[in-house]
Design a protein around this motif. Structure first.
Motif, PDB file in Angstrom:
ATOM      1  N   PRO A   1      13.619  14.133 -44.710  1.00 26.19           N
ATOM      2  CA  PRO A   1      14.720  15.098 -44.605  1.00 26.19           C
ATOM      3  C   PRO A   1      15.841  14.574 -43.715  1.00 26.19           C
ATOM      4  CG  PRO A   1      12.932  15.737 -43.148  1.00 26.19           C
ATOM      5  CD  PRO A   1      12.448  14.527 -43.891  1.00 26.19           C
ATOM      6  N   THR A   2      16.988  15.222 -43.789  1.00 25.73           N
ATOM      7  CA  THR A   2      18.107  14.894 -42.911  1.00 25.73           C
ATOM      8  C   THR A   2      17.836  15.431 -41.507  1.00 25.73           C
ATOM      9  OG1 THR A   2      19.306  16.938 -43.381  1.00 25.73           O
ATOM     10  CG2 THR A   2      19.675  15.065 -44.879  1.00 25.73           C
ATOM     11  N   LEU A   3      18.573  14.912 -40.547  1.00 24.81           N
ATOM     12  CA  LEU A   3      18.437  15.404 -39.176  1.00 24.81           C
ATOM     13  C   LEU A   3      18.914  16.848 -39.070  1.00 24.81           C
ATOM     14  CD1 LEU A   3      17.809  15.064 -36.209  1.00 24.81           C
ATOM     15  CD2 LEU A   3      19.993  13.855 -35.923  1.00 24.81           C
ATOM     16  N   ASP A   4      19.945  17.207 -39.818  1.00 27.48           N
ATOM     17  CA  ASP A   4      20.408  18.602 -39.806  1.00 27.48           C
ATOM     18  C   ASP A   4      19.312  19.555 -40.287  1.00 27.48           C
ATOM     19  OD1 ASP A   4      22.850  18.137 -38.738  1.00 27.48           O
ATOM     20  OD2 ASP A   4      23.982  18.297 -40.607  1.00 27.48           O
ATOM     21  N   HIS A   5      18.549  19.139 -41.293  1.00 26.16           N
ATOM     22  CA  HIS A   5      17.460  19.983 -41.792  1.00 26.16           C
ATOM     23  C   HIS A   5      16.371  20.119 -40.731  1.00 26.16           C
ATOM     24  CE1 HIS A   5      14.814  21.966 -44.614  1.00 26.16           C
ATOM     25  NE2 HIS A   5      13.869  21.057 -44.401  1.00 26.16           N
ATOM     26  N   LEU A   6      16.045  19.041 -40.053  1.00 22.73           N
ATOM     27  CA  LEU A   6      15.048  19.108 -38.972  1.00 22.73           C
ATOM     28  C   LEU A   6      15.538  20.007 -37.842  1.00 22.73           C
ATOM     29  CD1 LEU A   6      13.894  15.359 -38.748  1.00 22.73           C
ATOM     30  CD2 LEU A   6      12.711  17.271 -39.857  1.00 22.73           C
ATOM     31  N   GLN A   7      16.834  20.014 -37.619  1.00 19.98           N
ATOM     32  CA  GLN A   7      17.407  20.887 -36.592  1.00 19.98           C
ATOM     33  C   GLN A   7      17.301  22.350 -37.007  1.00 19.98           C
ATOM     34  OE1 GLN A   7      21.249  19.692 -34.927  1.00 19.98           O
ATOM     35  NE2 GLN A   7      21.891  21.826 -34.909  1.00 19.98           N
ATOM     36  N   ASP A   8      17.517  22.629 -38.295  1.00 15.18           N
ATOM     37  CA  ASP A   8      17.413  24.010 -38.783  1.00 15.18           C
ATOM     38  C   ASP A   8      15.990  24.546 -38.650  1.00 15.18           C
ATOM     39  OD1 ASP A   8      20.095  23.967 -39.441  1.00 15.18           O
ATOM     40  OD2 ASP A   8      19.741  23.421 -41.543  1.00 15.18           O
ATOM     41  N   LEU A   9      14.995  23.671 -38.718  1.00 13.79           N
ATOM     42  CA  LEU A   9      13.593  24.086 -38.627  1.00 13.79           C
ATOM     43  C   LEU A   9      13.124  24.272 -37.182  1.00 13.79           C
ATOM     44  CD1 LEU A   9      12.010  21.690 -41.300  1.00 13.79           C
ATOM     45  CD2 LEU A   9      12.556  24.114 -41.580  1.00 13.79           C
ATOM     46  N   ALA A  10      13.940  23.864 -36.227  1.00 14.80           N
ATOM     47  CA  ALA A  10      13.531  23.879 -34.825  1.00 14.80           C
ATOM     48  C   ALA A  10      13.367  25.302 -34.302  1.00 14.80           C
ATOM     49  CB  ALA A  10      14.546  23.126 -33.983  1.00 14.80           C
ATOM     50  N   GLY A  11      12.400  25.457 -33.396  1.00 15.57           N
ATOM     51  CA  GLY A  11      12.176  26.729 -32.731  1.00 15.57           C
ATOM     52  C   GLY A  11      12.835  26.748 -31.365  1.00 15.57           C
TER      53      GLY A  11
END
Length: 570
Positions: free
Chosen positions: A393-403
């Motif tokens: 995934p993109t880094l932006d997607h990993l950021q969206d999943l962050a808690g």
């Protein structure tokens, strides 16, 4: 019976007060509660980044485990003909041994991990300072020890009785021969990764070196830690790579006091955070230079963009760089580690491309206009994000999943991304390693470098924000170009090699002349062919110069392979 001796004896003239200080430090360093406090805080971090449901460990959790192993370990210089059973029996008097191994650099060394730190303390209590006639001898104790005991030597065996673990990669010619014997390109790529990646023993040694240096820094900053970052821990490290470390003062307890009782803790004569970092590294570098066992060639490079202390750790053979509070670099390390854990093909492809690049002079260990390993790794990640469906995934997607617990802002840079692997769902992509390697070369052979920038945060090309031959956006410090050093000549060289390698893959049925010669050497094929000397000549910087077709540049290589194969058959 011989005793344990400290490896380095330092002579200092007229420094009686320093000797007294160091004697007090010896008692402090190994009985301080600092280590326990640092581990306690790290355990808290580990709980906040609990392993995913699939059992994969987050990097902070892995770091805690490795640091605990290192704290219970010692590094011992021993005789090459030592008897292994006698050696272990001698050490086991101080406690149970959990793990050990031997390796050779500037002599024979053993890394020994005990089951308890009490065993390490017991061992150090028996260590003796070498007897000398000079009053100025400084008794600087550490967990780097030397064992010279005649009773442990096996005189009946002329060969070394110790099995040593490799600390460097195999030569490229030997690698090509081994790969040529594999049955598929996928197997070749997997084999290359296995030959080049850091071993369990080498990783343990790297954490032990960090732990030994932490003992020195703790004289100034109790409870501090020194952590490895970069290739040593991100999963992309090659045997023999440098050891990058940073001094972490955030692990010191008491940043949020509530009792009203404050430490007298200040930095004198410093008007900026950079000046503080320079002063800290200057003092620790000076101490390492004069009193650090095994630390040689210490250079304080304090005016660099990121101030550092560079030195060689002779007992381990590592070239080391020490920085201070380099938190953005640690987040970059954690991001690369996550990408490598999400799909095993990521690491295999990165190792293969890096090996290919080093073989053909695309990368270099010497600073200059070459593409760096970090830039090359980001290029591989970007390529994998562009697959259909994407492999990572993109880094932006990993950021969206962050808690909430994942939120991380460092010096104004958003370094937030999810740490729980179980939250990352990736579409199924069944492409083989062979397909991916071939597509990688084709992708960058035609990439519009003159107009577009590589961006793994978005996972798509973007218009260049600045004039540079190669622009790769820093994942976290987004205003920076991590490939700013690369010139047009080096970029053209990379593109030409991608074209050549793509041609070789597309014509591998013609080029592949498999077989075994009369001297039992296998004929290079598949990936091994890509590691042979290139036919690409140096490319001059002429804007109007048209690039030759890849097939023309390959003809010489193809003919040489045919002639070589015919010569072996005859």
């Amino acid at each position: 019976m011989a005793s344990f001796y400290n490896v380095f004896s330092l002579r200092v003239r007229g420094m009686t007060n320093l000797v007294k200080f160091l004697r007090k430090f010896n008692a402090f360093a190994y009985r301080s509660t600092g280590t326990d406090a640092a581990v306690a805080q790290a355990e808290t971090v580990g709980r906040d980044t609990r392993d995913g449901k699939d059992g994969r460990k987050s990097l902070p959790t892995l770091l805690v485990e490795r640091q605990e192993q290192a704290e219970k370990s010692v590094l011992i210089s021993c005789q090459s003909k030592a008897n292994e059973k006698k050696f272990l029996k001698y050490l086991s008097r101080h406690g149970d041994i959990k793990k050990y191994f031997f390796y050779e650099t500037y002599g024979m060394y053993a890394v020994v991990e005990f089951a308890s730190q009490d065993s390490v303390a017991s061992l150090l209590d028996t260590a003796a300072v070498p007897s000398v006639s000079h009053e100025s001898m400084v008794p600087f104790k550490s967990r780097l020890l030397s064992l010279r005991n005649p009773s442990l030597v096996d005189l009946s065996n002329q060969q070394s009785g110790l099995q040593c673990q490799p600390q460097t990669t195999i030569p490229i010619n030997e690698l090509i021969q081994r790969l040529s014997k594999d049955e598929s390109v996928d197997r070749q790529i997997t084999s290359l990764t296995e030959f080049y990646q850091l071993t369990e023993e080498n990783i343990r040694l790297r954490f032990l070196v960090c732990s030994l240096l932490k003992d020195i820094a703790a004289a100034y900053f109790p409870e501090c830690t020194i952590k490895p970052f970069g290739s040593s821990v991100n999963g992309f490290g090659k045997l023999g790579c440098d050891l990058d470390m940073f001094l972490d003062l955030d692990s010191i307890s008491g940043w949020n006091p509530k009792s009203g009782l404050f430490l007298e803790y200040q930095m004198k004569r410093a008007n900026s955070e950079r000046a503080v970092t320079q002063s800290i590294l200057s003092v620790i570098g000076e101490c390492m230079d004069h009193f650090g066992p095994g630390c040689v060639g210490v250079q304080k490079i304090l005016n660099a963009r990121c101030p550092l202390v560079r030195f060689s750790h002779q007992p381990s053979g590592f070239q080391c760089d020490l920085t201070a509070n380099n938190r953005v670099a640690m987040k970059s390390t954690e991001l690369l580690y996550m990408y490598g854990e999400l799909d095993p093909r990521v690491r295999s492809l990165v190792f293969t491309v890096r090996c290919w690049a080093r073989t053909h002079g695309v990368t270099s260990s010497i600073p200059g206009a070459w593409i760096t390993n970090f830039s090359l790794t980001v290029m591989v990640l970007f390529f994998l994000q562009k697959r259909s469906p994407p492999i990572i995934p993109t880094l932006d997607h990993l950021q969206d999943l962050a808690g909430p617990t994942d939120k991380c802002i460092i010096e104004g840079n958003n370094c937030t991304f999810v740490s729980d692997f179980s939250k990352v769902q990736i579409p199924s992509n069944k492409e083989t390693l062979e397909q991916l390697l071939c597509e990688f070369f084709e992708f960058y052979a035609t990439f519009p470098f003159s107009r577009m920038s590589i961006n793994i945060r978005k996972g798509k090309e973007q218009n260049k924000p600045e004039v540079a031959p190669l622009h790769i956006q820093n994942p976290f410090e987004t205003s920076l170009n991590i490939s700013k050093n690369v010139n047009t000549t080096q970029l053209d060289h990379f593109i030409a090699l991608c074209q050549e390698s793509s041609w070789l893959f597309n014509h591998r049925e013609t080029v592949t002349l498999r077989g075994v010669g009369g001297d039992n050497t296998a004929t290079p094929w598949g990936l091994a062919t890509l590691l042979l000397p290139s036919q690409v000549a140096g490319i001059k910087r002429h804007k109007k110069r048209r690039r030759e077709p890849a097939s023309e540049r390959i003809k010489g290589l193809l003919e040489s392979l045919k002639n070589k194969n015919q010569g072996k058959k005859s």
